[in-house]
Design an enzyme around this catalytic site. Structure first.
Site, PDB file in Angstrom:
ATOM      1  N   ASP A 139       0.829  -1.207   0.000  1.00 55.56           N
ATOM      2  CA  ASP A 139       0.000   0.000   0.000  1.00 55.56           C
ATOM      3  C   ASP A 139       0.864   1.259   0.000  1.00 55.56           C
ATOM      4  OD1 ASP A 139      -2.363   1.380  -0.046  1.00 55.56           O
ATOM      5  OD2 ASP A 139      -2.762   1.189   2.094  1.00 55.56           O
ATOM      6  N   ASN A 198       1.253   3.470  -2.822  1.00 55.14           N
ATOM      7  CA  ASN A 198       1.750   3.948  -4.121  1.00 55.14           C
ATOM      8  C   ASN A 198       1.170   5.324  -4.454  1.00 55.14           C
ATOM      9  OD1 ASN A 198       2.914   1.444  -4.376  1.00 55.14           O
ATOM     10  ND2 ASN A 198       1.441   0.668  -5.871  1.00 55.14           N
ATOM     11  N   GLY A 199      -0.139   5.493  -4.197  1.00 56.39           N
ATOM     12  CA  GLY A 199      -0.819   6.748  -4.531  1.00 56.39           C
ATOM     13  C   GLY A 199      -0.261   7.909  -3.716  1.00 56.39           C
ATOM     14  N   TRP A 240       2.632   8.078  -2.175  1.00 56.61           N
ATOM     15  CA  TRP A 240       4.043   8.283  -2.569  1.00 56.61           C
ATOM     16  C   TRP A 240       4.093   9.212  -3.780  1.00 56.61           C
ATOM     17  CZ3 TRP A 240       6.803   7.394  -7.055  1.00 56.61           C
ATOM     18  CH2 TRP A 240       8.194   7.366  -6.948  1.00 56.61           C
ATOM     19  N   ARG A 273      -1.017   8.947  -9.814  1.00 58.47           N
ATOM     20  CA  ARG A 273      -1.135   7.661  -9.109  1.00 58.47           C
ATOM     21  C   ARG A 273      -0.521   6.538  -9.952  1.00 58.47           C
ATOM     22  NH1 ARG A 273      -4.304   7.365  -4.892  1.00 58.47           N
ATOM     23  NH2 ARG A 273      -4.679   5.172  -5.270  1.00 58.47           N
ATOM     24  N   HIS A 325       2.211   3.568  -9.079  1.00 54.08           N
ATOM     25  CA  HIS A 325       2.109   2.118  -9.318  1.00 54.08           C
ATOM     26  C   HIS A 325       3.318   1.608 -10.099  1.00 54.08           C
ATOM     27  CE1 HIS A 325      -1.695   2.079  -7.434  1.00 54.08           C
ATOM     28  NE2 HIS A 325      -2.350   2.700  -8.401  1.00 54.08           N
ATOM     29  N   ARG A 353     -11.871   1.510  -9.148  1.00 53.69           N
ATOM     30  CA  ARG A 353     -11.012   2.690  -9.336  1.00 53.69           C
ATOM     31  C   ARG A 353     -11.192   3.255 -10.749  1.00 53.69           C
ATOM     32  NH1 ARG A 353      -5.525   2.393  -5.777  1.00 53.69           N
ATOM     33  NH2 ARG A 353      -6.527   1.621  -3.903  1.00 53.69           N
ATOM     34  N   LEU A 364      12.031 -19.758  -4.961  1.00 55.21           N
ATOM     35  CA  LEU A 364      11.032 -18.863  -4.356  1.00 55.21           C
ATOM     36  C   LEU A 364       9.768 -18.913  -5.214  1.00 55.21           C
ATOM     37  CD1 LEU A 364      10.303 -16.386  -2.416  1.00 55.21           C
ATOM     38  CD2 LEU A 364      11.066 -14.933  -4.298  1.00 55.21           C
ATOM     39  N   ARG A 411       2.216  -4.915   6.043  1.00 57.12           N
ATOM     40  CA  ARG A 411       1.430  -3.917   5.316  1.00 57.12           C
ATOM     41  C   ARG A 411       2.231  -2.623   5.290  1.00 57.12           C
ATOM     42  NH1 ARG A 411      -4.807  -2.817   4.483  1.00 57.12           N
ATOM     43  NH2 ARG A 411      -4.548  -0.955   3.232  1.00 57.12           N
ATOM     44  N   ARG A 428      -5.298  -2.360   8.644  1.00 56.21           N
ATOM     45  CA  ARG A 428      -6.456  -3.202   8.293  1.00 56.21           C
ATOM     46  C   ARG A 428      -6.055  -4.293   7.300  1.00 56.21           C
ATOM     47  NH1 ARG A 428      -8.320   2.003   6.506  1.00 56.21           N
ATOM     48  NH2 ARG A 428      -7.596   2.354   4.386  1.00 56.21           N
TER      49      ARG A 428
HETATM   50  C1  FPP Z   1      -2.062   0.278  -3.175  1.00 53.56           C
HETATM   51  O1  FPP Z   1      -1.664   1.611  -3.312  1.00 53.56           O
HETATM   52  C2  FPP Z   1      -1.534  -0.506  -4.263  1.00 53.56           C
HETATM   53  C3  FPP Z   1      -2.293  -1.081  -5.234  1.00 53.56           C
HETATM   54  C4  FPP Z   1      -3.757  -0.945  -5.294  1.00 53.56           C
HETATM   55  C5  FPP Z   1      -1.677  -1.855  -6.322  1.00 53.56           C
HETATM   56  C6  FPP Z   1      -0.373  -2.552  -6.062  1.00 53.56           C
HETATM   57  C7  FPP Z   1       0.289  -2.696  -7.360  1.00 53.56           C
HETATM   58  C8  FPP Z   1       1.625  -2.640  -7.619  1.00 53.56           C
HETATM   59  C9  FPP Z   1       2.640  -2.549  -6.549  1.00 53.56           C
HETATM   60  C10 FPP Z   1       2.174  -2.616  -9.013  1.00 53.56           C
HETATM   61  C11 FPP Z   1       1.616  -3.566 -10.018  1.00 53.56           C
HETATM   62  C12 FPP Z   1       1.681  -4.988  -9.656  1.00 53.56           C
HETATM   63  C13 FPP Z   1       2.395  -5.943 -10.295  1.00 53.56           C
HETATM   64  C14 FPP Z   1       2.254  -7.349  -9.856  1.00 53.56           C
HETATM   65  C15 FPP Z   1       3.315  -5.650 -11.397  1.00 53.56           C
HETATM   66  P1  FPP Z   1      -2.764   2.741  -3.278  1.00 53.56           P
HETATM   67  O2  FPP Z   1      -2.987   3.188  -4.684  1.00 53.56           O
HETATM   68  O3  FPP Z   1      -3.988   2.280  -2.550  1.00 53.56           O
HETATM   69  O4  FPP Z   1      -2.002   3.837  -2.462  1.00 53.56           O
HETATM   70  P2  FPP Z   1      -2.635   4.923  -1.488  1.00 53.56           P
HETATM   71  O5  FPP Z   1      -3.222   4.167  -0.317  1.00 53.56           O
HETATM   72  O6  FPP Z   1      -1.444   5.732  -1.084  1.00 53.56           O
HETATM   73  O7  FPP Z   1      -3.639   5.687  -2.277  1.00 53.56           O
END
Ligand code: FPP
Length: 228
Positions: free
Chosen positions: A10, A12-13, A15, A23, A27, A61, A121, A173, A179
């Site tokens: 979690d 990515n957004g 960050w 966003r 990702h 989304r 792995l 997490r 959660r």
């Molecule tokens: C949550 O961040 C992350 C996701 C919904 C997607 C996870 C995907 C990847 C790491 C990349 C693609 C996957 C592969 C297997 C190549 P969020 O967008 O909810 O972040 P935020 O909580 O900060 O908004």
């Protein structure tokens, strides 16, 4: 000893937003971090790494974000295949993967087949995955078999998405939320949890080392009184 590590990737957004990026950029950065995590996991002797990449709820989304994630999944399966073969990594997926676009599905199926004999792995990617959906899908398989005899817990596991993969020992997490977000509801029953404020694109070998050190200090009793 962590044999199976599960990660909710979690943040990515957030960050990306902190850097004035989209966003989708977040990702992309997150996808790059999977290799880092896999190498660190292998060095730590972990045999199974389950990653929550896309939940059954993530279809809600905005379309550009969903498309970006589907593209990244396809790209991951294609571009990481040589590395997986070199490093002895087996790729698997869990979830309602039939919902994914054909191109992503085909790239995944190809990589899964190519890597099926690798044994250093196992990277298990949860895609269109929901813990409740997994349990419902299992029940529906039981119904489809017209099975009438009672099930034990072990019998029930055989209907889940990956019955051959042992339960996770540790769940990490990233992104600081406390959660479960519908992840591995059955399988995480006795897992230890570790939550870090680090956003997924900033995950490093040190983040994993901190989580493993925390795990090492826990006493796992599995509901009984046995010491670890
Ligand atoms: C949550 O961040 C992350 C996701 C919904 C997607 C996870 C995907 C990847 C790491 C990349 C693609 C996957 C592969 C297997 C190549 P969020 O967008 O909810 O972040 P935020 O909580 O900060 O908004």
């Amino acid at each position: 000893m962590v044999n199976h590590l599960a990660i909710i990737m979690d943040g990515n957004g957030r960050w990306a937003e902190e850097r004035g990026l989209t966003r989708s950029d977040g990702h992309k950065a997150g996808a790059r971090q999977i290799g880092v995590a896999a190498r660190a996991a292998m060095k730590a002797g972990i045999k199974y790494l389950t990653l929550y990449a896309f939940s059954t709820e993530n279809w809600k989304r905005p379309e550009p974000e969903v498309s970006c994630l589907m593209g990244l999944i396809q790209e991951f399966a294609q571009s990481e295949l040589p590395n997986m073969m070199r490093d002895g990594v087996r790729l698997r997926t869990i979830g309602r993967t039939g919902d994914l676009p054909l191109a992503s599905r085909m790239a995944l199926e190809f990589a899964i087949k190519q890597t099926e004999k690798n044994d250093k792995l196992t990277i298990n990617i949860a895609l269109s995955y929901g813990g409740r959906a997994e349990i419902v899908d299992a029940v529906n398989k039981v119904i489809a078999e017209k099975r009438t005899t009672p099930l034990t817990e072990a019998d029930f596991v055989s209907y889940l998405y990956a019955p051959d993969i042992p339960d996770p020992d540790l769940l990490i997490r990233t992104g600081g939320e406390m959660r479960l977000s519908n992840f591995l509801l059955w399988e995480l029953s006795y897992a230890e949890f570790y939550v870090t404020d680090t956003y997924w694109p900033d995950f490093t070998e040190e983040t994993l080392a901190d989580a493993l050190a925390s795990f090492g200090g826990r006493k796992r009793r599995f509901g009984g009184l046995n010491k670890k």
